[in-house]
Design an enzyme around this catalytic site. Sequence first.
Site, PDB file in Angstrom:
ATOM      1  CG  HIS A  36      -2.209  -0.715   1.135  1.00  0.00           C
ATOM      2  ND1 HIS A  36      -2.907  -1.338   2.164  1.00  0.00           N
ATOM      3  CD2 HIS A  36      -2.776  -0.872   0.247  1.00  0.00           C
ATOM      4  CE1 HIS A  36      -4.005  -1.945   1.529  1.00  0.00           C
ATOM      5  NE2 HIS A  36      -4.052  -1.828   0.152  1.00  0.00           N
ATOM      6  CG  HIS A  70      -2.156  -6.602   1.474  1.00  0.00           C
ATOM      7  ND1 HIS A  70      -1.950  -5.647   0.567  1.00  0.00           N
ATOM      8  CD2 HIS A  70      -2.112  -6.233   2.755  1.00  0.00           C
ATOM      9  CE1 HIS A  70      -1.467  -4.782   1.252  1.00  0.00           C
ATOM     10  NE2 HIS A  70      -1.510  -4.846   2.439  1.00  0.00           N
ATOM     11  CB  CYS A  92       3.229 -10.804   4.258  1.00  0.00           C
ATOM     12  SG  CYS A  92       3.790 -11.003   6.000  1.00  0.00           S
ATOM     13  CG  HIS A 120      -7.558  -4.784   4.165  1.00  0.00           C
ATOM     14  ND1 HIS A 120      -6.552  -5.754   3.789  1.00  0.00           N
ATOM     15  CD2 HIS A 120      -6.815  -3.679   4.468  1.00  0.00           C
ATOM     16  CE1 HIS A 120      -5.237  -5.271   3.833  1.00  0.00           C
ATOM     17  NE2 HIS A 120      -5.477  -3.752   4.112  1.00  0.00           N
ATOM     18  CD  GLU A 122      -4.282  -9.326   6.336  1.00  0.00           C
ATOM     19  OE1 GLU A 122      -3.547  -8.322   6.355  1.00  0.00           O
ATOM     20  OE2 GLU A 122      -4.873  -9.985   7.562  1.00  0.00           O
ATOM     21  CB  THR A 158      -2.043  -9.097   9.646  1.00  0.00           C
ATOM     22  OG1 THR A 158      -2.166  -8.333   8.751  1.00  0.00           O
ATOM     23  CG2 THR A 158      -1.765 -10.431   9.391  1.00  0.00           C
ATOM     24  CB  CYS A 186       1.365  -8.548  11.924  1.00  0.00           C
ATOM     25  SG  CYS A 186       3.152  -8.264  11.585  1.00  0.00           S
ATOM     26  CG  ASN A 216       0.619  -0.315   8.769  1.00  0.00           C
ATOM     27  OD1 ASN A 216       1.213   0.539   8.975  1.00  0.00           O
ATOM     28  ND2 ASN A 216       0.588  -0.880   7.373  1.00  0.00           N
TER      29      ASN A 216
HETATM   30  S1  SF4 Z   1       2.564  -5.881   8.697  1.00  0.00           S
HETATM   31 FE1  SF4 Z   1       2.906  -7.759   9.209  1.00  0.00          FE
HETATM   32  S2  SF4 Z   1       1.260  -9.192   8.153  1.00  0.00           S
HETATM   33 FE2  SF4 Z   1       1.401  -7.138   7.163  1.00  0.00          FE
HETATM   34  S3  SF4 Z   1       3.125  -7.274   5.403  1.00  0.00           S
HETATM   35 FE3  SF4 Z   1       3.970  -6.489   7.102  1.00  0.00          FE
HETATM   36  S4  SF4 Z   1       5.008  -8.483   8.386  1.00  0.00           S
HETATM   37 FE4  SF4 Z   1       3.211  -9.032   7.074  1.00  0.00          FE
END
Ligand code: SF4
Length: 274
Positions: A36, A70, A92, A120, A122, A158, A186, A216
């Site tokens: 992203h 994702h 990931c 989303h 993911e 995550t 995560c 995030n």
């Molecule tokens: S935030 Fe965590 S789950 Fe997402 S891509 Fe990064 S390591 Fe992987």
Amino acid sequence: MKLKLASSYGFCFGVKRAITIAESYTNSATMGPLIHNQNEITRLKDDYNIGLYNKLDDVQDKDTVIIRTHGIPKNDLKELKQKDAKVINATCPFVTTPQQIVKKMSTENYSIVIFGDETHPEVKGVKSYGDDVHVVLEPEEFEKIIFKHEKIATVAQTTKKKEKYLEIVNFLILKYKEVRVFNTICDATFENQAAARELSKEVDVMIVIGGKNSSNTKQLHDICVENCEDSYLIENHNELDFSWFSKKEICGITAGASTPDWIIQQVIDEIQKI
Ligand code: SF4
């Protein structure tokens, strides 16, 4: 202007890994944006000729297609493999885990709850691995849900907050005899969040660097605003507004898990001119 960097910020393991994988396949394309962050996607295009497909129909025979960090829905992956294309999986591993849990628990006749955002990528991918899968963000949403099975298994997107996941889990445990809880949140996100929380308490203005569609990064910004109301989310140095720094002494900087170091450095260089 005094600058302070969060003790943990920026690229996470999964994003670094996906970029390293992508960089070894020049003249390829990713299925959906690899990460992203539009600036990094542009860099991959400019430096490695890595393009972007948004739908399966765009994929041509003999293409090399990289699966985004994702992940993608199970049927899309199947269809992609059926085409005469070379498929490179950069999902990931921390996203592959909930996909596999959902698959396994579904075959064992558990209804699945995903704590996450239904829209989303993911979550769309993880959801596709099960049969009776329900995505929720709030416990109230269970009022409308009828589970097919008596046993419930739950995973989380995550990037979600653990405290909020506990509310979902609490609700389920009070109502159902068997609830299997998988903590798929995560820690990379969590470490960046904890560091942002600490730093935002000490500074006058806080700059959060990351994609505006990155979950995030948005969460980092939300956390910073709780402690420092002058917290701003920017994608790159061009979005800095110097009026934000007027009468301020200390500026904190953090960055989302998909933000490359070169973008962070450009922002630092720009702020240092003040
Ligand atoms: S935030 Fe965590 S789950 Fe997402 S891509 Fe990064 S390591 Fe992987």
